[in-house]
Every structure is written in structure tokens, then in C-alpha cells.
Design an enzyme around this catalytic site. Structure first.
Site, short mmCIF file in Angstrom:
data_model
loop_
_atom_site.label_atom_id
_atom_site.label_comp_id
_atom_site.label_asym_id
_atom_site.label_seq_id
_atom_site.Cartn_x
_atom_site.Cartn_y
_atom_site.Cartn_z
N ASP A 62 -0.13 6.72 -3.69
CA ASP A 62 -1.33 6.26 -4.41
C ASP A 62 -1.74 7.23 -5.51
O ASP A 62 -1.93 6.84 -6.67
CB ASP A 62 -2.50 6.10 -3.44
N HIS A 93 0.85 -1.18 0.00
CA HIS A 93 0.00 0.00 0.00
C HIS A 93 0.89 1.24 0.00
O HIS A 93 2.12 1.15 0.11
CB HIS A 93 -0.95 0.01 1.19
#
Length: 384
Positions: free
Chosen positions: A164, A134
Site C-alpha cells: 500500500d 488489497h
């Protein structure tokens, strides 16, 4: 496929729905006028952070076609859409699309000009290509996370905005649009390998230069841009609210100190880091004497590089955000407006996010599938 507005009107994109960065990239492309069709799963049990559809803001502006991609007929449906597609975006682990029968080779056999954008954390190759991860992990591996936080304390996760969405979504969009230009000129599509770890490394280019020059090479929290300097930090005011202070340049520091009521000529020379603790203490004590809004009034119209730290609830109603139209109503909910702005090709207000499968049949018709094909998929339970 008609009626869209914005600079990307006329560009058709297939979105293989995943988590976070890929949907956000597709949201921006749709905001800018591209026609995007979402290929959804029949259920989202694997995607995490489930919420009612109306709150999934990154899904706005495009219909959802819910398909059971484990069924060959569903794969044939996606392949049938490729004839009208300019690009496809997928965010699965390397090899997943190939196992579905929708890898680059299969898709470009149907449409050689197709731009095939692959957005992942670690990229399509390398030792970590198949590893889970992540935002925080990608930041960690690039050295960027190590630079964020207070002196003597652990690194601080900066939400999931940097890897992200900046290193992933935005870099993917740049790659996709660049490849589309090439495809328009040559008729040749290509694969765009957008990895968040690559994007974060690139975002840190300027910081890398500063470190090489010895201008930002101290431990975390001791440098100019990481909160180490008293003239680039956040201070608490008397009401418990915060003020951001960033007069890096000498001319702005003069305005800032004058606004606080200090004598510039006798204030500690904060160009010397040895004086930073004293300067910080003086500034902090002075700002703590009054409320955040008091100081905003003091510095209104003054080039002191001062701004209030607004809460997410306060930000949409700030006069500047209101003047810019930075937040708009979509489906009865306030959310960020499309950006950037265009002189000749303004964007439209996006449609609200849809429940999975809503608008799917109409979208398939728009993309050229016949009524019989759509009915057969629905009757077989392949189309949600």
C-alpha cells in the site's frame, strides 16, 4: 493558496479521495508544502474502516470539498479547478474516472500540462486490472509475501505497509514529481500509472539479486535476512520484552558477543549455517537472563547493531525519537512528523484532519470559484 511552507510550496494538487495509499501520498505532498484540495464523497460508506475525522491522520493538512460527483454540476466544479492545478491523484479502479467525466482526456483538454497520477493495486491494464485487491494480495503475487515468515510456518502479513504505502504511495509520489519536472520543462502533462504490484516488485530488486547469487535462496525463514540467521533476529528477554539483533558484519558480531560475555574465539562459527541452531540457543539463553532495558544499557554506545523492540506507546518517548522530533502534536493528538527534513525549505506543522466538507467553500474560493457558483452548488445539495 498562500502561506504554505516546504519544498513543494506553490504546487497545487487535486485529490480524488479514496482509501489508503492515495490519501497517504497526498498527505506527504501536503506535508512537504503542496496545496492539496480533497474532493470527497458526500458519504464514505464504501471506503471502510470509518473513524472519527480527528483520527484519520492521513487526511491532515488539507481542506475537504464534499461533492456528489454523480451530478454534472459537481463534475463541472472539479473541471473548473483544473486551471490552477499542477497534478491530480486518483485511486479508483480503471474506468471510474472516465465514467464520471473526469478521465485524463477530459482533464488535459482543459489543462494540457496536468500530471494525472493513477494509483491502483493492479495497474491500468492486465488481466487483473479490474479485480478487487488489497496489500496482502499484491505482496502475494510478487513473490515477496512468500519470503516473510518463520521456517515451516505460513507467510506472515507485514501489516499493510509494504504494498500500500511503499510500493503504492511512495512510488506514486516519485512518479508524480518526476512528471511535474517534465511538465515544467516541456509544458506537457502525462498520465502516471502507479501500480502497487509494480512497486512491490521493484522494492524486491536487491533481494532478487541476492537470490540469483545463491545468497538468499533457501526456504522462508532459513536465510540471513528473514530470521533464519541468529545474528539477524528478535530475542525475548527476562521481562517478556524483545530485543532486535542485527550484527550482520563480522566486526559488529565481535562487539555483540563481547557484550553478551562470550569468548569470541570459542563461540560457534556462525558464518557457517550449520552452527546457527547452537549459536541461536546460546544467544537466546543469555539474553533471557536479563531485561530488555538491561541489555540496552549494556549495548549503549556499542556498535553491535542492537535496538529495543518498542511498543507503539513507547516509541514516541524514546530519546532518539524525541531528539529528532519524530512525533508531533497535531490537533491535540500525537502523530508522526513530516519527513524527510530540509535545510532551506523546512516544513510546517500540518493542520489537523477535517470533517468531510469542512473548509470546502473557502478552498473553492482560493481555487478561483465565485460566490455564486459555490452558493448554487450548496443550494442544490451538490456541495456538502
Amino acid at each position: 493558496m498562500t502561506g504554505t511552507k516546504g519544498p513543494l510550496a506553490g504546487i497545487n494538487i487535486i485529490e480524488m479521495v479514496g482509501i489508503g495509499p492515495a490519501p497517504f501520498a497526498c498527505m506527504i505532498l501536503a506535508d512537504l508544502g503542496a496545496t492539496v484540495i480533497r474532493i470527497d464523497r458526500l458519504s464514505d460508506a464504501e471506503l471502510g474502516m470509518e473513524r472519527p475525522a480527528q483520527f484519520d491522520f492521513a487526511a491532515r493538512g488539507r481542506p475537504s470539498v464534499a461533492l456528489d460527483l454523480k451530478q454534472p454540476e459537481a463534475v463541472k466544479c472539479v473541471l473548473a479547478l483544473l486551471g490552477k492545478a499542477d497534478a491530480l491523484i486518483e485511486g479508483y479502479r480503471p474506468g471510474v474516472m472516465e465514467r464520471l467525466g473526469l478521465g485524463p482526456a477530459s482533464c488535459r483538454a482543459i489543462n494540457p500540462a496536468l500530471v494525472y497520477a493513477r494509483l491502483t493495486g493492479w495497474g491500468q491494464n492486465g488481466p487483473l486490472a479490474q479485480a478487487a485487491g488489497h496489500d496482502l494480495n499484491y505482496l502475494a503475487l510478487t513473490g515477496v509475501l512468500d519470503m516473510i515468515g518463520r521456517e515451516g510456518a505460513a507467510p506472515v502479513p507485514p501489516l499493510n505497509l509494504v504494498a500500500d504505502y511503499a510500493g503504492g504511495s511512495l512510488m506514486c509520489i516519485i512518479g508524480l514529481l518526476s512528471a511535474l519536472l517534465h511538465a515544467r520543462q516541456t509544458g506537457e502533462g502525462q498520465v502516471v500509472d502507479a501500480a502497487m504490484v509494480d512497486g512491490v516488485s521493484l522494492l524486491a530488486t536487491a533481494m532478487s539479486g541476492l537470490r540469483s547469487a545463491g545468497m538468499h535462496d533457501g526456504p522462508r525463514g532459513t536465510n540471513i535476512l528473514d530470521g533464519g540467521a541468529p545474528f539477524y533476529d528478535v530475542y525475548q528477554c527476562s521481562d517478556g520484552k524483545y530485543l532486535s539483533v542485527a550484527p550482520i558484519e563480522a566486526k559488529f558480531r565481535v562487539h555483540f558477543l563481547s557484550g553478551l560475555g562470550f569468548n569470541v574465539s570459542t563461540f560457534p562459527d556462525w558464518s557457517d549455517s550449520a552452527n546457527w541452531p547452537e549459536a541461536r540457543s546460546l544467544i537466546g539463553s543469555r539474553l533471557a537472563e536479563h531485561s530488555r532495558d538491561h541489555w540496552c544499557e549494556v549495548f549503549d554506545g556499542v556498535d553491535a547493531c542492537v535496538a529495543p523492540v518498542l511498543t507503539p506507546q513507547e516509541a514516541p518517548d524514546h530519546p532518539h525519537n524525541l531528539a529528532r522530533g519524530n512525533y508531533i502534536d497535531i490537533g491535540g493528538l500525537r502523530q508522526p512528523a513530516p519527513a524527510p527534513r530540509f535545510e532551506k525549505t523546512p516544513t510546517a506543522v500540518p493542520a489537523p484532519p477535517q470533517e468531510r466538507g469542512v473548509g470546502g467553500s473557502d478552498a473553492l474560493r482560493d481555487w478561483g470559484l465565485g460566490e455564486g457558483q459555490i452558493k448554487a452548488l450548496a443550494d442544490a445539495g451538490i456541495l456538502g
